[in-house]
Design an enzyme around this catalytic site. Structure first.
Site, short mmCIF file in Angstrom:
data_model
loop_
_atom_site.label_atom_id
_atom_site.label_comp_id
_atom_site.label_asym_id
_atom_site.label_seq_id
_atom_site.Cartn_x
_atom_site.Cartn_y
_atom_site.Cartn_z
N LYS A 232 0.79 -1.22 0.00
CA LYS A 232 0.00 0.00 0.00
C LYS A 232 0.83 1.29 0.00
CE LYS A 232 -4.37 -1.51 0.40
NZ LYS A 232 -5.48 -1.05 -0.44
N SER B 15 -8.91 -0.41 6.60
CA SER B 15 -8.91 -1.47 7.61
C SER B 15 -7.51 -1.67 8.18
CB SER B 15 -9.40 -2.78 7.00
OG SER B 15 -8.45 -3.28 6.09
N GLU C 238 -9.86 -13.58 -4.74
CA GLU C 238 -10.68 -13.01 -3.68
C GLU C 238 -10.95 -14.07 -2.61
OE1 GLU C 238 -13.63 -9.77 -5.72
OE2 GLU C 238 -14.05 -11.88 -6.18
N GLY D 96 -16.00 -12.77 -0.15
CA GLY D 96 -15.89 -11.41 -0.69
C GLY D 96 -15.64 -11.41 -2.17
N ASP E 248 -16.98 -9.99 -4.71
CA ASP E 248 -17.68 -8.92 -5.43
C ASP E 248 -17.10 -8.67 -6.82
OD1 ASP E 248 -15.62 -8.02 -3.45
OD2 ASP E 248 -15.77 -6.18 -4.64
N SER F 194 1.03 -9.89 -0.76
CA SER F 194 0.84 -8.44 -0.71
C SER F 194 1.12 -7.78 0.63
CB SER F 194 -0.57 -8.10 -1.17
OG SER F 194 -1.53 -8.78 -0.38
#
Lengths: 316, 316
Positions: B51, B76, B202, B206, B208, B300
């Site tokens: 990130k 989060s 995913e 979750g 989506d 990640s």
């Protein structure tokens, strides 16, 4: 005695076979240590520990006929895996004499690398005697875990790589069991950078090298009960002690609780999986027992299973 | 849409500030996957996750007056830390809106990086609304976790580095939450190597993005209950979905149990500390849901505390 040239020769032999492991830094660690700290992460070495360096250097130096008959090692685990991997790579075969209370994962991993594992009772039997008998019966060449010039020289490549990447260290800290890793590393460090201070770290219960240095001769202690299963030597090696009494400046010790703290720090803040024996040098740093400005630290191995790691954490 | 040039510009901005993280290989993993696997270890990135790349790219692109007023993020955890670190480095200040059930370690780490943390109830309140109000009240610039071209471009530097080091990948696998990481990575991968297959992963609960790709439009789901706390997006981003529907070939999913298995494998065999969200791509590989010859995998992030790790292990 071994010299820098022996380690340089080892470096050539392991080139392209052993991993050149990464060196990590952490601002948090720097802050806690009040120093610039460089962590040589041998948990990423083949077999999960620095031991592969010495084992490969030794076995690759044997004559072809000797290699064809096979090699023998006695080890609490990491040396075993290292010898197994090196033997396989060098078209030899390995027989490993392992204590019955060694971590199951290490025995399984060693078998997985193609070695035959023979178990013995570490509290009642002498691994040296059993090893000598097996070697004779089967015509195997013994690969000692530390008390061999080629093994010491191989382990010294850890410091050779670290000082190549970070030349201006003023302190080098490494774990001490039988003394092979620190003998090789001290040889390199004092040759390339005479003013450097070399500090060894033992578990409190296994302070045979500190006692031996204080006494001026090798002192034998009872089998130490410590979570640092790779550092349970009962006395320094004959050859390693000859090197270390000349080239190691100081040996400090850490408690099992301090080792767990260090493992937790390495996990939480540096994302490194490090076994108890591998974490003692970081433990000494975090406990304030090592001072310096630019400190090199050897994290020597990562062979702790996830379940065992969780257990250790719960015990602390 | 973002393009390769946007990612290349991001790479220049983060050069010397972000870590160029190591790429690991494992013979065991290769054997299990039936492929040559290259693991890009973003657990070693600043803040413990990829990130930082996007956050730094975004904040460094803001005008000086905007930076001086400060930035805001809702997250989060990993995006929060990334924004906090980047803001501090760039002489800005960060306010972080964080769900009350975020891991304590993440809130503490975020405060430790100098940010102010504001908590909200993720099950009843809308972070977007609270964020918009805070931004207005305090004159703060919102740094979105994924739905921003500069953030996506920053995350794409992961693939830029990986393909620079291992150019001949035929598959690239990465986690999918809001879709910023895979959008940046897919943009790089399809530009540099049009024949590559880009696969997103995913958590089962979750999915989506998989549903949205199947429907041809963004689909909203309930807040997913999964251990992968960084992948709990309820719908794809508007901008990320526009990229991903063009450039991502497939999205597969993994169960929480498969994630724990992958975390355990990464711990035991690769000595890497990887958080649940960070392990989903390895989980997909180990579960046989990804095939290829030369597979690049993005691990990640590594922000899982040692105690939480032990808990997850016990639950599996």
């Amino acid at each position: 005695m071994i010299e820098l040239a022996d380690v340089q020769a080892a470096a050539q032999r392991i080139d392209g076979v052993a991993h050149r492991t990464p060196v990590f830094t952490s601002r948090t660690l720097d802050g806690l240590a009040g120093a610039s700290v460089h962590v040589k992460a041998e948990c990423f070495q083949r077999g999960g520990a620095f031991k592969f360096r010495g084992a490969f250097n030794k076995i690759s130096s044997l004559g072809e006929d000797v290699r064809a008959r096979g090699v023998l090692a006695y080890s609490s685990g990491n040396h075993a895996q290292a010898v197994a991997i090196a033997a396989t790579l060098l078209d030899s075969s390995a027989t490993i004499l392992m204590p019955e209370d060694a971590p199951v994962a290490k025995a399984e991993a060693t078998r997985g690398y193609g070695a035959e594992v023979v178990l013995y009772d570490r509290w009642t039997e002498s691994r040296e005697e059993i090893g000598a008998r097996l070697a004779e019966e089967r015509g195997l060449e013994l690969v000692r875990p530390y008390d061999d010039p080629l093994v010491m020289a191989g382990q010294g490549t850890v410091a050779l790589e670290l000082l190549d990447e970070v030349p201006e260290l003023d302190v080098l800290v490494a774990p001490v069991g039988g003394g092979g890793l620190i003998a090789g590393c001290a040889t390199v460090a004092k040759s390339l950078r005479p003013e450097i201070r070399v500090i060894g770290v033992e578990p409190e219960a296994g302070d045979d090298t500190a006692r031996s240095l204080a006494a001026g001769e090798r002192v034998r202690i009872a089998v130490p009960r410590t979570i640092a299963d790779g550092l349970q030597a009962t006395e320094p090696g004959e050859l390693t002690f000859a090197v270390n009494r000349e080239r190691v400046d100081e040996v400090v010790s850490v408690s099992d609780a301090e080792i767990v703290d260090a493992m937790t720090f390495l996990f939480d803040r540096m994302k490194l999986v490090v076994e108890p024996s591998g974490a003692v040098a970081i433990a000494a740093l975090l406990a304030g027992r090592v001072r310096g400005e630019r400190i090199g630290v050897v994290v020597s191995g990562g062979n702790v299973g996830a379940v065992r790691f969780a257990e250790l954490l719960g015990r602390a």
